[in-house]
Scaffold this motif. Structure first.
Motif, PDB file in Angstrom:
ATOM      1  N   THR A   1       3.835   5.691  -5.649  1.00 34.06           N
ATOM      2  CA  THR A   1       3.738   5.736  -7.112  1.00 34.06           C
ATOM      3  C   THR A   1       2.697   6.767  -7.549  1.00 34.06           C
ATOM      4  O   THR A   1       2.946   7.572  -8.451  1.00 34.06           O
ATOM      5  N   GLU A   2       1.523   6.755  -6.896  1.00 37.53           N
ATOM      6  CA  GLU A   2       0.478   7.720  -7.241  1.00 37.53           C
ATOM      7  C   GLU A   2       0.940   9.147  -6.956  1.00 37.53           C
ATOM      8  O   GLU A   2       0.665  10.063  -7.745  1.00 37.53           O
ATOM      9  N   ASN A   3       1.644   9.353  -5.853  1.00 41.24           N
ATOM     10  CA  ASN A   3       2.162  10.689  -5.526  1.00 41.24           C
ATOM     11  C   ASN A   3       3.165  11.159  -6.562  1.00 41.24           C
ATOM     12  O   ASN A   3       3.172  12.332  -6.942  1.00 41.24           O
ATOM     13  N   ARG A   4       4.013  10.236  -7.029  1.00 37.43           N
ATOM     14  CA  ARG A   4       5.006  10.604  -8.048  1.00 37.43           C
ATOM     15  C   ARG A   4       4.317  11.012  -9.343  1.00 37.43           C
ATOM     16  O   ARG A   4       4.682  12.009  -9.972  1.00 37.43           O
TER      17      ARG A   4
ATOM     18  N   LYS B   1       2.505  15.384 -13.045  1.00 33.14           N
ATOM     19  CA  LYS B   1       1.428  16.137 -13.693  1.00 33.14           C
ATOM     20  C   LYS B   1       1.448  17.598 -13.270  1.00 33.14           C
ATOM     21  O   LYS B   1       1.288  18.503 -14.096  1.00 33.14           O
ATOM     22  N   MET B   2       1.653  17.833 -11.963  1.00 38.58           N
ATOM     23  CA  MET B   2       1.685  19.214 -11.475  1.00 38.58           C
ATOM     24  C   MET B   2       2.875  19.978 -12.053  1.00 38.58           C
ATOM     25  O   MET B   2       2.751  21.146 -12.431  1.00 38.58           O
ATOM     26  N   SER B   3       4.025  19.319 -12.128  1.00 37.66           N
ATOM     27  CA  SER B   3       5.197  19.999 -12.685  1.00 37.66           C
ATOM     28  C   SER B   3       5.000  20.274 -14.175  1.00 37.66           C
ATOM     29  O   SER B   3       5.440  21.316 -14.673  1.00 37.66           O
ATOM     30  N   HIS B   4       4.311  19.384 -14.875  1.00 39.96           N
ATOM     31  CA  HIS B   4       4.011  19.633 -16.290  1.00 39.96           C
ATOM     32  C   HIS B   4       3.105  20.849 -16.448  1.00 39.96           C
ATOM     33  O   HIS B   4       3.319  21.687 -17.328  1.00 39.96           O
ATOM     34  N   ILE B   5       2.106  20.955 -15.574  1.00 43.03           N
ATOM     35  CA  ILE B   5       1.203  22.107 -15.622  1.00 43.03           C
ATOM     36  C   ILE B   5       1.970  23.390 -15.330  1.00 43.03           C
ATOM     37  O   ILE B   5       1.790  24.405 -16.017  1.00 43.03           O
TER      38      ILE B   5
ATOM     39  N   ARG C   1       0.837  -1.209   0.000  1.00 43.96           N
ATOM     40  CA  ARG C   1       0.000   0.000   0.000  1.00 43.96           C
ATOM     41  C   ARG C   1       0.866   1.250   0.000  1.00 43.96           C
ATOM     42  O   ARG C   1       0.575   2.208  -0.719  1.00 43.96           O
ATOM     43  N   ILE C   2       1.943   1.234   0.761  1.00 40.32           N
ATOM     44  CA  ILE C   2       2.848   2.389   0.801  1.00 40.32           C
ATOM     45  C   ILE C   2       3.498   2.613  -0.562  1.00 40.32           C
ATOM     46  O   ILE C   2       3.589   3.753  -1.038  1.00 40.32           O
TER      47      ILE C   2
END
Length: 85
Positions: free
Chosen positions: A40-43, A48-52, A34-35
């Motif tokens: 992975t989801e956080n990465r 995505k945020m850095s692309h934006i 789970r960790i």
């Protein structure tokens, strides 16, 4: 006096637990999975945020539906309802 000093001959202690029961390997493995999934989801979200931030940086909140369709499909019905009232 001998009766008071006598040790009991029956063991009333709880049975010893094996080490395999204390470690809970399956639970620990599930927690680790789970960790790693959360990391992975956080990465992915961070990428995505850095692309934006690198590209436009703004929020796309335009609604092109009114320009695309022109008018409401329910407009005539609302007019009838208003005239009836």
């Amino acid at each position: 006096r001998k009766l008071r000093d006598m040790k009991c001959s029956i063991d009333n202690k709880a049975p010893r637990r094996g080490t395999h029961l204390r470690t809970k390997a399956k639970k620990n493995a599930l927690i680790e999975d789970r960790i790693s999934q959360i990391e992975t989801e956080n990465r992915i979200l961070l990428e995505k945020m850095s692309h934006i931030m690198r590209s436009k940086g703004g929020v796309d909140n335009k609604n092109d539906a009114s320009a695309k369709y022109g008018r409401s499909l329910n407009r005539d019905r609302r007019k009838q309802e208003l005239s009836r009232i």
